[in-house]
Design a protein around this motif. Sequence first.
Motif, PDB file in Angstrom:
ATOM      1  N   MET A   1      56.236  99.921 138.448  1.00 34.03           N
ATOM      2  CA  MET A   1      55.632  98.827 137.677  1.00 34.03           C
ATOM      3  C   MET A   1      56.608  97.671 137.533  1.00 34.03           C
ATOM      4  SD  MET A   1      54.125  98.826 133.780  1.00 34.03           S
ATOM      5  CE  MET A   1      52.447  99.110 134.262  1.00 34.03           C
ATOM      6  N   GLN A   2      56.086  96.466 137.653  1.00 40.19           N
ATOM      7  CA  GLN A   2      56.914  95.282 137.489  1.00 40.19           C
ATOM      8  C   GLN A   2      57.391  95.175 136.046  1.00 40.19           C
ATOM      9  OE1 GLN A   2      54.920  91.674 138.472  1.00 40.19           O
ATOM     10  NE2 GLN A   2      56.732  90.382 138.240  1.00 40.19           N
ATOM     11  N   LEU A   3      58.678  94.894 135.899  1.00 42.53           N
ATOM     12  CA  LEU A   3      59.253  94.801 134.571  1.00 42.53           C
ATOM     13  C   LEU A   3      59.072  93.393 134.015  1.00 42.53           C
ATOM     14  CD1 LEU A   3      60.967  95.995 132.266  1.00 42.53           C
ATOM     15  CD2 LEU A   3      63.002  95.295 133.545  1.00 42.53           C
ATOM     16  N   ASN A   4      58.394  93.305 132.899  1.00 44.85           N
ATOM     17  CA  ASN A   4      58.268  92.041 132.178  1.00 44.85           C
ATOM     18  C   ASN A   4      58.141  92.376 130.689  1.00 44.85           C
ATOM     19  OD1 ASN A   4      55.432  92.643 131.670  1.00 44.85           O
ATOM     20  ND2 ASN A   4      55.057  92.003 133.797  1.00 44.85           N
ATOM     21  N   LEU A   5      58.030  91.352 129.871  1.00 46.14           N
ATOM     22  CA  LEU A   5      57.982  91.579 128.432  1.00 46.14           C
ATOM     23  C   LEU A   5      56.788  92.438 128.039  1.00 46.14           C
ATOM     24  CD1 LEU A   5      59.115  91.032 125.608  1.00 46.14           C
ATOM     25  CD2 LEU A   5      57.757  88.924 125.547  1.00 46.14           C
ATOM     26  N   PHE A   6      55.657  92.229 128.693  1.00 44.80           N
ATOM     27  CA  PHE A   6      54.453  92.982 128.355  1.00 44.80           C
ATOM     28  C   PHE A   6      54.635  94.469 128.662  1.00 44.80           C
ATOM     29  CE2 PHE A   6      50.239  94.657 129.702  1.00 44.80           C
ATOM     30  CZ  PHE A   6      49.605  94.610 128.464  1.00 44.80           C
ATOM     31  N   THR A   7      55.115  94.777 129.871  1.00 51.70           N
ATOM     32  CA  THR A   7      55.285  96.189 130.222  1.00 51.70           C
ATOM     33  C   THR A   7      56.379  96.845 129.383  1.00 51.70           C
ATOM     34  OG1 THR A   7      56.817  95.573 132.021  1.00 51.70           O
ATOM     35  CG2 THR A   7      54.473  95.826 132.577  1.00 51.70           C
TER      36      THR A   7
END
Length: 540
Positions: A1-7
């Motif tokens: 999964m792409q790491l971003n603030l939401f994840t």
Amino acid sequence: MQLNLFTWLLSLLPIAAMLLLMLRFKWGGMRAGAAAWLLAVFCALTFFGANWQLIAFSQIKAILLALDLLLIVTSSLFLYNLANEAGAIKRIADEISKLVADRGLQVLLIAWLLSSFFQGMGGYGVPMAVCAPILVSMGYSPVKSAVMAAMGHNWTVTYGIMAGALIALAGITGVQAQAMAPYVGVLLGLTIIPTGMIISVLSMGWKGTLRRLPAIFAVGGTMALTHHLMGLAGLWTVAVFAAVILGGIVLVLISRLRFFQKDGLQKNKAEPELSNSASEAVLPLDEKKERNFWLLVCPYLILLVLGFATILIKPLKEALGAWKFSLQFPEISTRLGWLVPAGPGKVISVFSNSGALAFYACVLSCLVYWFAGILHKDSLRTVLSRTLHASVDSSLGVLAMIGVAVIMEQSGMTYTLSKGLSEALGKQAYPAVVPATGLLGAILTGANVNSNLLFGRMHFETARLLGLNIPLILAAQSAGASLGSVCAPAKIIVGCTTVGMSGQEGRVLQKLLPLIAIPTGILTITVFIWSLLSSTGAVP
């Protein structure tokens, strides 16, 4: 999964929800754990690409991980109820009062030293299960008793229980335990004296603590130095025992000074929160007070003897450890590419694990009490009934929380959470985050060992890429996990149950978290400065 603030926030959600429900809404561990479990399943299936096969296998793995702990929980409760029925808990408190007259030093002996000793022997909630009821019998509230018993052994967990946490970290990273030991000894050694001071402030207030400060420094310094030297010598499995025994000798000798003979058994007037339920938690001695002390405390003596025997008697250790059980699991991948490799679940030593030793202690204690005329059919039924009633909620809470931890790990949520923390920081700031990561992992998984297994490899790779001192970073991980393990809800459940607070674990956690932040802050500052100096070559 792409790491971003939401994840990253999604990966944090089950943990945050569990803590919020326990701290803000005062939910018990079972209810909060169940809610967190549902959230973890939902997030794993909806956002992290998990399937029902992964969820099912993860829960089987969780059950394997929980078996030992559940047996320890039940056995600890049984030993407590058995000893309580015989009047042993109150008698222990009375004998400690005779050994050390000063009330403040009595509390340190129980919450700081005795709690640490039992962590070295069995861990997994045993220190709280044994020591919190004794503190209640001395007149402290159940909440304060549980907090002090938990706080007192935070420095012992990495080397406790046969140094399993250190050995696990060495196994997962390939870094020799001997290379990490100098750092572990210093980092955890720095937390010992502050821990003693916190317990003293809780029990006697600031004024009483200032009066006993020389004793705290003498005892804490003795334990810190012994703990460190034993680690340097490679004697990790007995480092806690040696430190506590020598510290106890120093404490008893100091208590003999005229300065500490003035208070005698006088009750602390500064104590604002005396328990009204102390008489409910411990039976009165009445006709039992004349019984032989060593006979009354035989359940805990038997537990100690069994623990030492399995460590020191090699043929016995090998014989009991010969029978092992595990299950083989297939490789599973999520829709987003997170791979759970094939392999065995937790390998259980059927006859030599901590839960089995606690069970043996229960059986042998019953036999001793039975033939001594202390235990009979009615009292045995009472002990079994109380144990069964108390252990149901505890066991369900433990299962739920371990289930959350394994779902998060197997679906990649834990990695996303820790990866986000590490990538947001550079080489200089990263070391300061490591203790907090270890602490978070231990709170979530309930154990120093599990936190090391969860984050050890990530910290190793990150430290290698950033050019940091690898043994120091790994030691910081384990030291932070050692502190965090005493805040694990699964362990708090055990201590709360034995002092009549089943379902009220949030009250204890609410008071414990700000206190554990003090040694964690000391640890964080130390690691940050040490890493900076190490990068410049000023220190190893």
